[in-house]
Design a protein around this motif. Structure first.
Motif, PDB file in Angstrom:
ATOM      1  N   ILE A 237      14.354   4.508  -1.979  1.00 25.51           N
ATOM      2  CA  ILE A 237      13.161   4.629  -1.125  1.00 25.51           C
ATOM      3  C   ILE A 237      13.121   3.383  -0.239  1.00 25.51           C
ATOM      4  N   ASP A 238      13.225   3.588   1.059  1.00 23.40           N
ATOM      5  CA  ASP A 238      13.271   2.479   2.014  1.00 23.40           C
ATOM      6  C   ASP A 238      11.911   2.358   2.693  1.00 23.40           C
ATOM      7  N   ILE A 239      11.239   1.236   2.408  1.00 22.99           N
ATOM      8  CA  ILE A 239       9.927   0.983   3.030  1.00 22.99           C
ATOM      9  C   ILE A 239       9.964  -0.305   3.852  1.00 22.99           C
ATOM     10  N   SER A 240      11.135  -0.705   4.274  1.00 27.26           N
ATOM     11  CA  SER A 240      11.228  -1.899   5.109  1.00 27.26           C
ATOM     12  C   SER A 240      10.443  -1.728   6.405  1.00 27.26           C
ATOM     13  N   THR A 241      10.336  -0.451   6.847  1.00 28.60           N
ATOM     14  CA  THR A 241       9.429  -0.133   7.960  1.00 28.60           C
ATOM     15  C   THR A 241       8.312   0.717   7.363  1.00 28.60           C
ATOM     16  N   PRO A 242       7.159   0.131   7.037  1.00 26.44           N
ATOM     17  CA  PRO A 242       6.131   0.867   6.283  1.00 26.44           C
ATOM     18  C   PRO A 242       5.554   2.057   7.033  1.00 26.44           C
ATOM     19  N   ASP A 243       5.679   2.068   8.369  1.00 23.42           N
ATOM     20  CA  ASP A 243       5.133   3.204   9.108  1.00 23.42           C
ATOM     21  C   ASP A 243       5.945   4.488   8.875  1.00 23.42           C
ATOM     22  N   THR A 244       7.251   4.336   8.652  1.00 23.79           N
ATOM     23  CA  THR A 244       8.133   5.506   8.468  1.00 23.79           C
ATOM     24  C   THR A 244       9.033   5.280   7.263  1.00 23.79           C
ATOM     25  N   PRO A 245       8.531   5.505   6.036  1.00 28.16           N
ATOM     26  CA  PRO A 245       9.382   5.336   4.855  1.00 28.16           C
ATOM     27  C   PRO A 245      10.498   6.386   4.847  1.00 28.16           C
ATOM     28  N   VAL A 246      11.650   5.995   4.337  1.00 27.72           N
ATOM     29  CA  VAL A 246      12.833   6.868   4.307  1.00 27.72           C
ATOM     30  C   VAL A 246      13.321   6.954   2.872  1.00 27.72           C
ATOM     31  N   THR A 247      13.684   8.155   2.440  1.00 24.60           N
ATOM     32  CA  THR A 247      14.235   8.366   1.099  1.00 24.60           C
ATOM     33  C   THR A 247      15.664   8.878   1.222  1.00 24.60           C
ATOM     34  N   ARG A 248      16.464   8.537   0.220  1.00 24.43           N
ATOM     35  CA  ARG A 248      17.865   8.996   0.205  1.00 24.43           C
ATOM     36  C   ARG A 248      18.235   9.400  -1.214  1.00 24.43           C
TER      37      ARG A 248
ATOM     38  N   VAL B 155       0.839  -1.202   0.000  1.00 17.18           N
ATOM     39  CA  VAL B 155       0.000   0.000   0.000  1.00 17.18           C
ATOM     40  C   VAL B 155       0.876   1.255   0.000  1.00 17.18           C
ATOM     41  N   VAL B 156       1.939   1.244   0.808  1.00 18.71           N
ATOM     42  CA  VAL B 156       2.827   2.410   0.882  1.00 18.71           C
ATOM     43  C   VAL B 156       3.534   2.619  -0.449  1.00 18.71           C
ATOM     44  N   LEU B 157       4.045   1.554  -1.073  1.00 17.28           N
ATOM     45  CA  LEU B 157       4.748   1.699  -2.344  1.00 17.28           C
ATOM     46  C   LEU B 157       3.826   2.211  -3.430  1.00 17.28           C
ATOM     47  N   GLU B 158       2.582   1.729  -3.453  1.00 21.67           N
ATOM     48  CA  GLU B 158       1.639   2.201  -4.475  1.00 21.67           C
ATOM     49  C   GLU B 158       1.366   3.694  -4.311  1.00 21.67           C
ATOM     50  N   ALA B 159       1.282   4.144  -3.077  1.00 18.21           N
ATOM     51  CA  ALA B 159       1.048   5.576  -2.843  1.00 18.21           C
ATOM     52  C   ALA B 159       2.262   6.410  -3.253  1.00 18.21           C
ATOM     53  N   ILE B 160       3.474   5.922  -2.990  1.00 23.21           N
ATOM     54  CA  ILE B 160       4.676   6.676  -3.372  1.00 23.21           C
ATOM     55  C   ILE B 160       4.807   6.763  -4.881  1.00 23.21           C
ATOM     56  N   LEU B 161       4.510   5.664  -5.575  1.00 22.50           N
ATOM     57  CA  LEU B 161       4.622   5.685  -7.034  1.00 22.50           C
ATOM     58  C   LEU B 161       3.596   6.615  -7.661  1.00 22.50           C
ATOM     59  N   ALA B 162       2.458   6.791  -7.019  1.00 19.47           N
ATOM     60  CA  ALA B 162       1.447   7.694  -7.558  1.00 19.47           C
ATOM     61  C   ALA B 162       1.711   9.146  -7.188  1.00 19.47           C
ATOM     62  N   SER B 163       2.630   9.394  -6.259  1.00 12.12           N
ATOM     63  CA  SER B 163       2.902  10.764  -5.820  1.00 12.12           C
ATOM     64  C   SER B 163       3.862  11.464  -6.788  1.00 12.12           C
ATOM     65  N   GLU B 164       3.670  12.768  -6.971  1.00 11.99           N
ATOM     66  CA  GLU B 164       4.542  13.572  -7.820  1.00 11.99           C
ATOM     67  C   GLU B 164       5.428  14.513  -6.985  1.00 11.99           C
ATOM     68  N   ALA B 165       5.468  14.269  -5.694  1.00  5.38           N
ATOM     69  CA  ALA B 165       6.303  15.102  -4.830  1.00  5.38           C
ATOM     70  C   ALA B 165       7.783  14.830  -5.113  1.00  5.38           C
ATOM     71  N   GLU B 166       8.571  15.921  -5.049  1.00  6.63           N
ATOM     72  CA  GLU B 166      10.006  15.787  -5.326  1.00  6.63           C
ATOM     73  C   GLU B 166      10.714  14.952  -4.269  1.00  6.63           C
ATOM     74  N   ASP B 167      10.109  14.863  -3.088  1.00  2.86           N
ATOM     75  CA  ASP B 167      10.724  14.034  -2.040  1.00  2.86           C
ATOM     76  C   ASP B 167      10.793  12.570  -2.441  1.00  2.86           C
ATOM     77  N   PHE B 168       9.979  12.177  -3.420  1.00  2.00           N
ATOM     78  CA  PHE B 168       9.965  10.785  -3.870  1.00  2.00           C
ATOM     79  C   PHE B 168      10.442  10.648  -5.314  1.00  2.00           C
ATOM     80  N   THR B 169      10.232  11.670  -6.108  1.00  3.82           N
ATOM     81  CA  THR B 169      10.622  11.562  -7.522  1.00  3.82           C
ATOM     82  C   THR B 169      12.087  11.923  -7.768  1.00  3.82           C
TER      83      THR B 169
END
Length: 367
Positions: free
Chosen positions: A356-367, A337-351
């Motif tokens: 993108i680290d979602i091993s802990t789905p409650d607190t995803p981390v980007t680098r 569910v978290v990955l599907e939401a990130i892929l649909a987002s156009e925010a620069e924090d994800f694009t």
């Protein structure tokens, strides 16, 4: 002991007189007299002559005999029928007057029967409720038994009728399973009665193909069987030598293409797993295909490949070069569910990130 008292004198018997039965008028001396007796009088002269003749045979009255003229003779019985006795109305015995009618044959004046043209109707008598209820139950039971019998007969005719044998089989929604292969597996169904074929029989014949997940069978009169195939979706592909193999979420090969450039293979957007990762460890490979099976179809279409060094280090490579750190197979539904939401987002924090680290789905981390 006292002496017995003397017996009383016997009572003298009463003398009896045997009455001679007089001869009947019709000369039948042995016939019994009728119940209805009619007495007739004889003339005095005939009586006197009989008395005179009562002496010895052939001798007339003597001087010492006393001839007593009899005025009348003893009445004698005469046999007469009831019709003769009551032929004259004056001879009929008097009728006793009574207010109660005397039973007898109906006279002509009496109307004992209804005329055919009489409009009188019989009085309606109400039927008891118990009888009516019982009759309705019997009628309802008869209709039910008749209806069941008709249905059984119809089902029996349709089930065993040779007029409904299968002559055509249509296969629908088959993608990875080719038409020729499906017809080859369903060949034993030709010639069988259409009502005898169901989902179980078709699925048993198609069990050799792991791509088949379920089937839906419909019959079309008079001789066509329609088979709708529900396939397992391919979640990964592995290039093994010159063959391209598709795998389902259980790690089973569901389809093989001899040519990796086959157009039919290009129709499926499946992440590719390197041959090294697939052959190195079965547990790692099973974890990768299980993770890919958790993803929705739209997320798999954005994947280019998947790899892992262990069962807790699964990584997914997107088509645009970004890497998704998945981790282990636990909490797979939440991560999807978290990955599907990130892929649909156009925010620069994800694009605009590389990882993108979602091993802990409650607190995803980007680098």
């Amino acid at each position: 002991m006292s002496p017995r008292p003397p017996r009383p004198p016997r009572r003298p018997r009463r003398p009896t007189r045997a009455a001679a039965r007089p001869p009947s008028v019709d000369g039948d001396a042995g016939a019994e007299p009728p119940q209805d007796d009619v007495f007739q009088e004889a003339p005095a002269q005939e009586t006197a002559s009989r008395v005179a003749e009562s002496g010895p045979a052939g001798a007339g009255p003597t001087e010492g005999d006393v001839v007593v003229p009899l005025e009348t003779e003893m009445p004698r019985r005469s046999r007469r029928t009831a019709e003769e006795v009551f032929e004259d109305p004056g001879d009929a015995p008097p009728q006793r007057s009574s207010s109660r009618p005397v039973a007898g044959p109906p006279s002509e004046s009496q109307d004992w029967h209804l005329d055919e043209d009489d409009d009188a109707e019989p009085l309606p008598f109400p039927e008891p409720e118990v009888v009516s209820t019982r009759r309705r139950r019997r009628r309802r039971l008869g209709w039910t038994i008749g209806l069941v019998g008709v249905l059984v007969a119809v089902v029996g005719v349709l089930y065993f009728s040779p007029l409904l044998t299968i002559h055509h089989i249509q296969v629908e929604r088959n993608d990875l399973l080719t038409e020729s292969r499906a017809q080859e597996l369903l060949q034993p169904l030709y010639g069988r009665p259409l009502p005898q074929v169901g989902n179980a029989q078709v699925q048993e014949l198609l069990a050799e193909e792991p791509v088949v997940d379920d089937v839906v069978v419909q019959g079309e009169l008079p001789d066509t069987l329609t088979v709708e195939i529900i396939e397992h979706p391919p979640v990964a592909e592995v290039l093994d030598g010159d063959e391209l193999q598709f795998y389902n979420e259980h790690g089973e090969v569901i389809s093989t293409f001899a040519d990796p450039e086959d157009p039919e293979a290009d129709d499926h957007a499946t992440p590719r797993i390197s041959e090294e990762a697939a052959l190195r460890d079965d547990a790692v490979f099973s974890t990768i295909v299980a993770v890919l099976g958790e993803l929705p179809a739209s997320a798999r279409e954005a994947m280019d490949s998947a790899t892992a060094d262990s069962i807790d280090s699964v990584q997914l490579i997107l088509d645009d070069g970004r890497t998704v750190v998945w981790g282990g197979a636990e909490r797979g539904a939440e991560k999807a569910v978290v990955l599907e939401a990130i892929l649909a987002s156009e925010a620069e924090d994800f694009t605009e990130v590389d990882t993108i680290d979602i091993s802990t789905p409650d607190t995803p981390v980007t680098r």
